[in-house]
Design a protein around this motif. Structure first.
Motif, PDB file in Angstrom:
ATOM      1  N   UNK A 140     -35.025  32.596  40.061  1.00 39.65           N
ATOM      2  CA  UNK A 140     -35.984  33.554  40.397  1.00 39.65           C
ATOM      3  C   UNK A 140     -36.657  34.184  39.210  1.00 39.65           C
ATOM      4  N   UNK A 154     -37.595  26.537  46.997  1.00 43.12           N
ATOM      5  CA  UNK A 154     -37.053  26.079  48.459  1.00 43.12           C
ATOM      6  C   UNK A 154     -35.463  25.623  48.556  1.00 43.12           C
ATOM      7  N   UNK A 187     -49.309  43.296  47.112  1.00 40.26           N
ATOM      8  CA  UNK A 187     -48.192  44.127  46.699  1.00 40.26           C
ATOM      9  C   UNK A 187     -48.480  45.081  47.346  1.00 40.26           C
ATOM     10  N   UNK A 204     -44.942  28.209  50.049  1.00 42.75           N
ATOM     11  CA  UNK A 204     -44.144  29.363  50.417  1.00 42.75           C
ATOM     12  C   UNK A 204     -43.770  29.810  48.902  1.00 42.75           C
ATOM     13  N   UNK A 205     -44.070  31.031  48.566  1.00 44.63           N
ATOM     14  CA  UNK A 205     -43.758  31.515  47.410  1.00 44.63           C
ATOM     15  C   UNK A 205     -43.009  33.053  47.522  1.00 44.63           C
ATOM     16  N   UNK A 206     -42.146  33.098  46.803  1.00 47.05           N
ATOM     17  CA  UNK A 206     -41.499  34.604  46.779  1.00 47.05           C
ATOM     18  C   UNK A 206     -42.301  35.318  45.986  1.00 47.05           C
ATOM     19  N   UNK A 207     -43.216  36.043  46.271  1.00 42.10           N
ATOM     20  CA  UNK A 207     -44.047  36.579  45.282  1.00 42.10           C
ATOM     21  C   UNK A 207     -43.273  37.812  44.564  1.00 42.10           C
ATOM     22  N   UNK A 208     -42.188  38.506  45.382  1.00 41.35           N
ATOM     23  CA  UNK A 208     -41.438  39.609  44.762  1.00 41.35           C
ATOM     24  C   UNK A 208     -40.597  39.245  43.655  1.00 41.35           C
ATOM     25  N   UNK A 209     -40.542  37.944  43.296  1.00 40.71           N
ATOM     26  CA  UNK A 209     -40.060  37.514  42.099  1.00 40.71           C
ATOM     27  C   UNK A 209     -40.764  37.865  40.883  1.00 40.71           C
ATOM     28  N   UNK A 221     -39.555  34.956  52.504  1.00 40.05           N
ATOM     29  CA  UNK A 221     -40.508  34.081  51.812  1.00 40.05           C
ATOM     30  C   UNK A 221     -42.143  34.697  52.196  1.00 40.05           C
ATOM     31  N   UNK A 222     -43.108  34.794  51.502  1.00 37.84           N
ATOM     32  CA  UNK A 222     -44.340  34.953  51.925  1.00 37.84           C
ATOM     33  C   UNK A 222     -45.333  33.892  51.635  1.00 37.84           C
ATOM     34  N   UNK A 223     -46.108  33.851  52.476  1.00 36.63           N
ATOM     35  CA  UNK A 223     -47.349  32.707  52.552  1.00 36.63           C
ATOM     36  C   UNK A 223     -48.322  33.178  51.716  1.00 36.63           C
ATOM     37  N   UNK A 283     -39.314  31.760  38.236  1.00 34.01           N
ATOM     38  CA  UNK A 283     -40.368  31.727  39.357  1.00 34.01           C
ATOM     39  C   UNK A 283     -41.240  32.988  39.068  1.00 34.01           C
ATOM     40  N   UNK A 284     -40.491  34.019  38.800  1.00 35.42           N
ATOM     41  CA  UNK A 284     -41.475  35.102  38.330  1.00 35.42           C
ATOM     42  C   UNK A 284     -42.426  35.187  37.083  1.00 35.42           C
ATOM     43  N   UNK A 293     -45.323  32.931  38.153  1.00 32.34           N
ATOM     44  CA  UNK A 293     -46.437  33.646  38.839  1.00 32.34           C
ATOM     45  C   UNK A 293     -47.198  34.550  37.773  1.00 32.34           C
TER      46      UNK A 293
END
Lengths: 202, 270
Positions: free
Chosen positions: A132, A202, A159, B6-11, A3-5, A135-136, A139
């Motif tokens: 996922x 989460x 990225x 917390x975000x899984x940007x790779x998604x 997980x990235x912040x 979520x993608x 974003x």
């Protein structure tokens, strides 16, 4: 892959393309086809990643990626191998400019988003994979609301691991402006994704 | 709002380059693909080989042209009138073919053109292709009417499975989306807030010699868009698609749901 912040990006920890070796760059300057092919193979994934996030995913990404490498090929004789700029940063600069120009052209036409759930013939989708994908999309949707410059700055930092100085060079803006754009981009994404992240990530 | 998220940007998925991308770029920049030289072959030898290949190719072209010219002259006196008008032209031959190549082409059989995936068929061409596919389908004992499509009998050979989910998804995204987008934009003119889901059931049938076409399209009852014109446009667009042919001249059914929403509208939690 963890997980990235969204805040406090540590640029050094971001994955960035492994640079091609000096001999390949020398070959590219001399217009050696084998060297340039190695150059394309080295950076094609980074260019596709940048373009498909700057624009929408689709066949136009491949067209623009090809145009990016064509321009790089033509510009290679003027590329200074000894200069501080990394080849990946130089190439991504070309790609970002092409993407921004493409978006300006497309902006005149009405935009329509079209998503597919891609559930084909009895294929079952694991719940986590579906979450996922959602979520993608969230974003991508939130990032689509950013200005081109904010989105470019965020993608290059998040990225492609570019530093503030490098992003300033790519976008041809002062470093403080980069910091402002990154801050605004992250604030916007954080606000838009916070509820989503709590419910799904989460 | 200072809380970290917390975000899984790779998604945030991105497109990957196709395996042949580097070669496509090389075709574009140099006109020819680079030939991987053996380290044992010097540049001088490589140039010599290139010249030798060019000379051989030029010799072959000249010989071929001479042979064609001789054949053309042999035919001319026996025809009694213009040789070119007496020469049958291949059905799918290039329109710009010159007289020499027509004379050569006339000796060969007209070829059936294989449809490449990515082709968009108009209604007339689609009916022609259906007629071409008919013999292959019927050879398996399945009734096939090019006007109404395939009638699957109970206990037929069963569906093909060579077309993967990823393949179909890629074709739909590349070829069908632009068409569906046009349909949607037209529908939005009438109903600016129109959004929802079409679940499309379609069947791919084909023949290795012809290609794979969409034979039947049905808007599934799970769809929640109520716009007949839009549905017809989507259905017709799907019917114009071309895929790789299912294996063994078989068939395959696909259910493909697609969400339509105006560009600025956010997905909402319920």
């Amino acid at each position: 892959m963890g997980q990235l912040v969204a805040t406090g990006v540590d640029f050094e920890k971001r994955a960035r393309a492994v640079e091609v070796d000096r001999a390949t760059l020398v070959g590219c300057k001399a217009r050696d086809p084998m060297a340039f092919r190695a150059f394309v193979l080295g950076y094609e994934k980074a260019v596709f990643g940048l373009l498909s996030r700057m624009l929408e995913r689709g066949p136009h990404v491949q067209d623009l990626a090809q145009e990016t490498f064509l321009r790089a090929y033509r510009a290679f004789p003027a590329f200074d191998i000894e200069a501080a700029a990394r080849p990946s940063t130089w190439l991504l600069t070309i790609a970002v400019r092409l993407a921004v120009n493409a978006r300006k052209r497309v902006a005149r036409a009405p935009t329509v988003s079209l998503f597919d759930a891609a559930e084909i013939a009895h294929a079952s989708t694991p719940e986590t994979e579906r979450a996922r994908r959602e979520l993608g999309r969230a974003i991508a949707s939130a990032a689509a609301e950013l200005s081109d410059e904010q989105r470019a700055a965020f993608i290059l930092a998040q990225f492609h691991g570019l530093s503030i100085i490098e992003i300033a060079g790519v976008l041809e803006i002062p470093e403080n402006t980069v910091k402002t754009r990154l801050f605004r981009a992250r604030s916007h994404l954080r606000a838009r994704l916070e509820r989503f992240a709590k419910g799904h990530a989460r | 709002m200072t809380e970290d998220v917390d975000i899984e940007w790779e998604a945030w998925a991105s497109d990957d380059p196709p395996s042949e991308f580097a070669d496509q770029v090389m075709d574009a920049v140099t006109g020819v693909r680079p030939v991987r030289r053996s380290p044992w072959v010097s540049r001088e030898r490589a140039s010599f080989k290139r010249v030798a290949v060019l000379v051989a190719a030029a010799t072959a072209v000249v010989s071929f042209a001479l042979l064609a010219a001789v054949r053309h002259r042999i035919r001319q006196p026996t025809a009694g009138h213009s040789a070119s008008s007496a020469t049958p032209k291949p059905i799918d031959g290039p329109a710009s073919a010159n007289e020499t190549s027509q004379a050569v082409s006339s000796a060969s059989e007209p070829r059936m053109q294989v449809l490449s995936p990515g082709t968009i068929l108009d209604r007339k061409r689609r009916d022609e292709v259906r007629a071409q596919i008919k013999p292959a389908i019927e050879s398996q004992g399945i009734e096939y009417d090019p006007k109404t499509g395939l009638t699957l009998p109970a206990g037929s050979n069963g569906p093909s499975h060579n077309l993967t989910r990823e393949y179909i998804q890629a074709r739909v995204r590349e070829d069908f989306y632009p068409l569906a987008r046009s349909c949607y934009e037209a529908a939005l003119q009438k109903s600016p807030k129109l959004h929802g889901r079409f679940v499309i059931d379609f069947m791919i049938v084909g023949d290795a010699k012809v290609g794979g076409i969409v034979d039947q399209v049905k808007i599934n009852e799970k769809s929640d868009i109520d716009d007949r014109e839009f549905a017809t446009c989507v259905r017709e667009s799907m019917l114009s698609m071309v895929f790789a042919p299912p294996e063994n001249d078989g068939w395959m059914t696909v259910t493909y749901p697609i969400l339509f929403s105006p560009g600025d509208e956010e997905p909402r939690d319920r």
